[in-house]
Design a protein around this motif. Structure first.
Motif, PDB file in Angstrom:
ATOM      1  N   TRP A   1       0.822  -1.210   0.000  1.00  0.00           N
ATOM      2  CA  TRP A   1       0.000   0.000   0.000  1.00  0.00           C
ATOM      3  C   TRP A   1       0.856   1.261   0.000  1.00  0.00           C
ATOM      4  CZ3 TRP A   1      -4.359  -0.788  -2.006  1.00  0.00           C
ATOM      5  CH2 TRP A   1      -5.003  -2.015  -1.832  1.00  0.00           C
ATOM      6  N   ALA A   2       2.041   1.192   0.560  1.00  0.00           N
ATOM      7  CA  ALA A   2       2.953   2.343   0.531  1.00  0.00           C
ATOM      8  C   ALA A   2       3.357   2.653  -0.921  1.00  0.00           C
ATOM      9  CB  ALA A   2       4.192   2.072   1.386  1.00  0.00           C
ATOM     10  N   GLU A   3       3.509   1.627  -1.743  1.00  0.00           N
ATOM     11  CA  GLU A   3       3.843   1.841  -3.156  1.00  0.00           C
ATOM     12  C   GLU A   3       2.732   2.615  -3.875  1.00  0.00           C
ATOM     13  OE1 GLU A   3       6.590   1.334  -4.737  1.00  0.00           O
ATOM     14  OE2 GLU A   3       7.667  -0.022  -3.404  1.00  0.00           O
ATOM     15  N   LEU A   4       1.489   2.410  -3.467  1.00  0.00           N
ATOM     16  CA  LEU A   4       0.346   3.040  -4.134  1.00  0.00           C
ATOM     17  C   LEU A   4      -0.068   4.367  -3.503  1.00  0.00           C
ATOM     18  CD1 LEU A   4      -1.869  -0.124  -4.718  1.00  0.00           C
ATOM     19  CD2 LEU A   4      -0.493   1.102  -6.387  1.00  0.00           C
ATOM     20  N   ALA A   5       0.555   4.737  -2.407  1.00  0.00           N
ATOM     21  CA  ALA A   5       0.145   5.924  -1.648  1.00  0.00           C
ATOM     22  C   ALA A   5       0.175   7.209  -2.468  1.00  0.00           C
ATOM     23  CB  ALA A   5       1.018   6.074  -0.401  1.00  0.00           C
ATOM     24  N   GLY A   6       0.998   7.280  -3.482  1.00  0.00           N
ATOM     25  CA  GLY A   6       1.090   8.490  -4.290  1.00  0.00           C
ATOM     26  C   GLY A   6      -0.039   8.668  -5.295  1.00  0.00           C
ATOM     27  N   TYR A   7      -0.863   7.656  -5.480  1.00  0.00           N
ATOM     28  CA  TYR A   7      -1.963   7.778  -6.437  1.00  0.00           C
ATOM     29  C   TYR A   7      -3.086   8.586  -5.800  1.00  0.00           C
ATOM     30  CZ  TYR A   7      -5.396   6.657  -9.991  1.00  0.00           C
ATOM     31  OH  TYR A   7      -6.340   6.752 -10.987  1.00  0.00           O
ATOM     32  N   PRO A   8      -3.459   9.743  -6.378  1.00  0.00           N
ATOM     33  CA  PRO A   8      -4.394  10.646  -5.711  1.00  0.00           C
ATOM     34  C   PRO A   8      -5.813  10.100  -5.550  1.00  0.00           C
ATOM     35  CG  PRO A   8      -3.847  11.453  -7.915  1.00  0.00           C
ATOM     36  CD  PRO A   8      -2.949  10.281  -7.630  1.00  0.00           C
ATOM     37  N   ASP A   9      -6.259   9.203  -6.410  1.00  0.00           N
ATOM     38  CA  ASP A   9      -7.628   8.680  -6.337  1.00  0.00           C
ATOM     39  C   ASP A   9      -7.692   7.278  -5.747  1.00  0.00           C
ATOM     40  OD1 ASP A   9      -8.863  10.973  -7.531  1.00  0.00           O
ATOM     41  OD2 ASP A   9      -8.053  10.308  -9.458  1.00  0.00           O
ATOM     42  N   LEU A  10      -6.689   6.928  -4.964  1.00  0.00           N
ATOM     43  CA  LEU A  10      -6.572   5.573  -4.431  1.00  0.00           C
ATOM     44  C   LEU A  10      -7.827   5.131  -3.675  1.00  0.00           C
ATOM     45  CD1 LEU A  10      -4.781   3.050  -3.836  1.00  0.00           C
ATOM     46  CD2 LEU A  10      -4.039   4.238  -1.768  1.00  0.00           C
ATOM     47  N   GLU A  11      -8.235   5.880  -2.668  1.00  0.00           N
ATOM     48  CA  GLU A  11      -9.368   5.457  -1.832  1.00  0.00           C
ATOM     49  C   GLU A  11     -10.681   5.471  -2.605  1.00  0.00           C
ATOM     50  OE1 GLU A  11      -9.091   3.885   1.003  1.00  0.00           O
ATOM     51  OE2 GLU A  11      -6.926   4.177   0.791  1.00  0.00           O
ATOM     52  N   ARG A  12     -10.885   6.476  -3.438  1.00  0.00           N
ATOM     53  CA  ARG A  12     -12.107   6.535  -4.237  1.00  0.00           C
ATOM     54  C   ARG A  12     -12.196   5.339  -5.184  1.00  0.00           C
ATOM     55  NH1 ARG A  12     -15.166   7.661  -8.280  1.00  0.00           N
ATOM     56  NH2 ARG A  12     -13.822   7.981 -10.051  1.00  0.00           N
ATOM     57  N   ALA A  13     -11.090   5.012  -5.848  1.00  0.00           N
ATOM     58  CA  ALA A  13     -11.077   3.891  -6.796  1.00  0.00           C
ATOM     59  C   ALA A  13     -11.306   2.564  -6.081  1.00  0.00           C
ATOM     60  CB  ALA A  13      -9.761   3.863  -7.565  1.00  0.00           C
TER      61      ALA A  13
END
Length: 189
Positions: free
Chosen positions: A160-172
């Motif tokens: 999840w740390a690798e994906l933390a930079g994606y701005p729409d992570l939680e919405r997606a």
């Protein structure tokens, strides 16, 4: 006493290959196969496997259907797969510093219960055909999720740390969870 020569097994009058739209399609008959008909590429050649009990007309019909279906799938896949690979490279560069480099990224018609899958050992990523209609930001998350598996297996904190930079992570993630819930409840078509 009869003077007839010993009987010979009758030769099957059906051909071992058909010409379908200019492509030679090999036929492999099996006495063990009862109902299923399938096709695959072997050394670049299309081979259709059929039950030996099919009539010549049924066999020809199945060979035509499967060869056209395979050709359509391959044609559709080649056009779509290159765009998928390009988008994966862009997302890897943008959010993962270019560290996730898949060996292939392609559409899959076999995935019914998953949006995507990754095989880190081979570097292959497959995305379900069902994901074609997702909103762009959700689709990008899906592709990025599979790319991250090339760097970290499993779904632990490092993943999840690798994906933390994606701005729409939680919405997606929420969007995909909602779709999965609706499907499980029979609320979708």
């Amino acid at each position: 006493m009869s003077s007839r020569p010993p009987s010979r097994a009758r030769r099957d009058p059906r051909p071992d290959a058909y010409d379908i739209d200019g492509e030679v399609v090999a036929v492999r008959r099996s006495a063990r196969r009862r109902r299923t008909v399938s096709a695959r590429r072997e050394a670049g050649r299309l081979v259709v496997m059929v039950p030996a009990t099919l009539s010549a007309a049924e066999e020809h019909r199945f060979v035509e259907q499967l060869s056209r279906k395979m050709r359509d799938r391959e044609h559709r896949g080649h056009a779509g797969d290159s765009a998928l690979e390009t988008r994966a490279a862009e997302l890897s560069e943008l959010y993962l510093g270019g560290r996730a480099v898949p060996t292939s990224v392609r559409w899959s018609t076999r995935q019914r219960r998953r949006w995507g899958s990754c095989t880190p050992a081979t570097g292959e990523i497959r995305i379900s055909e069902h994901a074609r209609g997702l909103p762009d930001d959700v689709f990008d998350y899906l592709l990025l999720h599979e790319l991250a598996h090339l760097l970290v297996e499993g779904h632990g904190p490092r993943f999840w740390a690798e994906l933390a930079g994606y701005p729409d992570l939680e919405r997606a993630r929420g969007f995909l969870d909602g779709v999965a819930y609706a499907q499980d409840q029979g609320l979708t078509r």
